[in-house]
Motif scaffolding. Structure first.
Motif, PDB file in Angstrom:
ATOM      1  N   UNK A   1       0.858  -1.179   0.000  1.00 30.24           N
ATOM      2  CA  UNK A   1       0.000   0.000   0.000  1.00 30.24           C
ATOM      3  C   UNK A   1       0.893   1.228   0.000  1.00 30.24           C
ATOM      4  N   UNK A   2       0.364   2.391   0.341  1.00 28.60           N
ATOM      5  CA  UNK A   2       1.154   3.627   0.326  1.00 28.60           C
ATOM      6  C   UNK A   2       2.383   3.562   1.226  1.00 28.60           C
ATOM      7  N   UNK A   3       2.345   2.703   2.243  1.00 33.35           N
ATOM      8  CA  UNK A   3       3.480   2.588   3.159  1.00 33.35           C
ATOM      9  C   UNK A   3       4.728   2.018   2.488  1.00 33.35           C
ATOM     10  N   UNK A   4       4.577   1.370   1.337  1.00 32.36           N
ATOM     11  CA  UNK A   4       5.702   0.745   0.650  1.00 32.36           C
ATOM     12  C   UNK A   4       6.398   1.763  -0.250  1.00 32.36           C
ATOM     13  N   UNK A   5       6.951   2.804   0.387  1.00 33.50           N
ATOM     14  CA  UNK A   5       7.681   3.811  -0.373  1.00 33.50           C
ATOM     15  C   UNK A   5       9.179   3.516  -0.296  1.00 33.50           C
ATOM     16  N   UNK A   6       9.973   4.344  -0.973  1.00 37.32           N
ATOM     17  CA  UNK A   6      11.411   4.080  -1.027  1.00 37.32           C
ATOM     18  C   UNK A   6      12.029   4.086   0.358  1.00 37.32           C
ATOM     19  N   UNK A   7      11.644   5.050   1.187  1.00 41.95           N
ATOM     20  CA  UNK A   7      12.256   5.168   2.512  1.00 41.95           C
ATOM     21  C   UNK A   7      11.992   3.909   3.352  1.00 41.95           C
ATOM     22  N   UNK A   8      10.781   3.407   3.317  1.00 44.70           N
ATOM     23  CA  UNK A   8      10.434   2.237   4.125  1.00 44.70           C
ATOM     24  C   UNK A   8      11.136   0.983   3.616  1.00 44.70           C
ATOM     25  N   UNK A   9      11.153   0.805   2.299  1.00 46.59           N
ATOM     26  CA  UNK A   9      11.811  -0.364   1.739  1.00 46.59           C
ATOM     27  C   UNK A   9      13.321  -0.316   1.977  1.00 46.59           C
ATOM     28  N   UNK A  10      13.900   0.855   1.841  1.00 48.43           N
ATOM     29  CA  UNK A  10      15.336   0.991   2.062  1.00 48.43           C
ATOM     30  C   UNK A  10      15.684   0.778   3.536  1.00 48.43           C
ATOM     31  N   UNK A  11      14.788   1.202   4.406  1.00 51.99           N
ATOM     32  CA  UNK A  11      14.982   0.975   5.846  1.00 51.99           C
ATOM     33  C   UNK A  11      14.978  -0.534   6.145  1.00 51.99           C
ATOM     34  N   UNK A  12      14.025  -1.249   5.550  1.00 55.92           N
ATOM     35  CA  UNK A  12      13.984  -2.701   5.724  1.00 55.92           C
ATOM     36  C   UNK A  12      15.249  -3.349   5.174  1.00 55.92           C
ATOM     37  N   UNK A  13      15.715  -2.853   4.041  1.00 53.86           N
ATOM     38  CA  UNK A  13      16.947  -3.343   3.427  1.00 53.86           C
ATOM     39  C   UNK A  13      18.119  -3.186   4.392  1.00 53.86           C
ATOM     40  N   UNK A  14      18.170  -2.057   5.070  1.00 56.82           N
ATOM     41  CA  UNK A  14      19.232  -1.823   6.045  1.00 56.82           C
ATOM     42  C   UNK A  14      19.175  -2.795   7.207  1.00 56.82           C
ATOM     43  N   UNK A  15      17.969  -3.062   7.708  1.00 55.35           N
ATOM     44  CA  UNK A  15      17.819  -4.020   8.799  1.00 55.35           C
ATOM     45  C   UNK A  15      18.324  -5.402   8.386  1.00 55.35           C
ATOM     46  N   UNK A  16      17.993  -5.800   7.165  1.00 52.95           N
ATOM     47  CA  UNK A  16      18.408  -7.116   6.679  1.00 52.95           C
ATOM     48  C   UNK A  16      19.918  -7.188   6.515  1.00 52.95           C
TER      49      UNK A  16
END
Length: 263
Positions: free
Chosen positions: A120-135
């Motif tokens: 949904x709208x929450x899946x923006x670049x900042x959120x996905x990149x943040x998840x990428x960093x956690x991984x």
């Protein structure tokens, strides 16, 4: 079909589109219940709780209770409790599903597990990149499903599976999938209905995640030509459904049930 004691039913694209009943679906579900068959509504929907789903379907005329609904978030909560007890989890999801996640510990920073829900709208670049960093820093990845798209009354819409593929490649990891098409999801539904796979049907509009995945778990698979169904997807599928029908309204006839199903 005489051995069938229970029916597992996807919701979006099978019973409804954008939560509006498809023709004959209300009557068909009523006929299935009247025949004494067990019913479980199994859905990868991640935008609503089980209670909310049941309430919406009841308002639309379906005979549904919250305990009839098994969602990807509720199965995810059980998976996290079993495999990551007490873990700090970062959730990326569109919709409020906290009620179905139970005691899962949700955090904003330094998670041990990244939990991927529906897009949904929450899946923006900042959120996905943040998840990428956690991984990259060692967090595990748990995904509620791999759906690439779903159908609304406005047409096909992109879902989180499309983003999940990229995130897995970038982070060089593979998600643990808890919803359909995971075998554990179907086994949880069968356990709730107290039946074996050979005694159950799975009805869905997604040939891979709903139907063929259910068949691999020992169920009979029924594909409907509604919702996200596309002939080219069926033609290129990794297997062959046990049955293909035009819509859920055809299921009572497939099961050999008699009476008026509203068609």
């Amino acid at each position: 079909m005489q051995s069938v004691r229970a029916v597992l039913i996807d919701i979006d694209g099978v019973l409804t589109v954008s939560w509006k009943p498809l023709p004959g679906a209300v009557e068909a579900l009523r006929a299935i219940r009247a025949a004494g068959l067990g019913v479980a509504l199994v859905t990868n929907t991640t935008s609503r709780t089980r209670a909310s789903i049941a309430g919406t379907l009841s308002d639309a005329g379906f005979e549904v209770r919250a305990e009839d609904v098994l969602t990807a978030p509720s199965v995810t909560a059980a998976h996290l409790a079993e495999h990551f007890p007490g873990a700090r989890c970062a959730l990326l999801n569109s919709g409020d599903i906290a009620e179905d996640l139970g005691d899962v510990t949700l955090v904003d920073d330094d998670p041990e597990v990244v939990v991927f829900g529906g897009a949904g709208p929450e899946f923006d670049y900042a959120s996905l990149n943040r998840a990428f960093g956690f991984l990259q820093r060692g967090a595990r990845l748990v995904a509620m499903h791999r759906n690439l798209y779903w159908r609304t009354d406005a047409g096909l819409q992109l879902d989180s599976g499309a983003f999940l593929l990229g995130l897995e490649q970038a982070a060089r990891t593979e998600a643990e999938v808890t919803g359909k098409p995971s075998r554990a999801f179907f086994e949880a539904a069968l356990a709730r209905l107290a039946v074996g796979g050979g005694q159950a049907l799975m009805v869905g509009d997604d040939v891979e995640s709903d139907v063929l995945a259910a068949q691999r778990a020992g169920l009979t698979g029924v594909l409907v030509r509604t919702g996200k169904f596309q002939q080219e997807t069926l033609d290129g599928a990794s297997g062959t459904p046990d049955h293909v029908v035009d819509s859920f309204a055809d299921l009572p006839e497939l099961l050999g049930l008699t009476g008026d199903t509203g068609r």
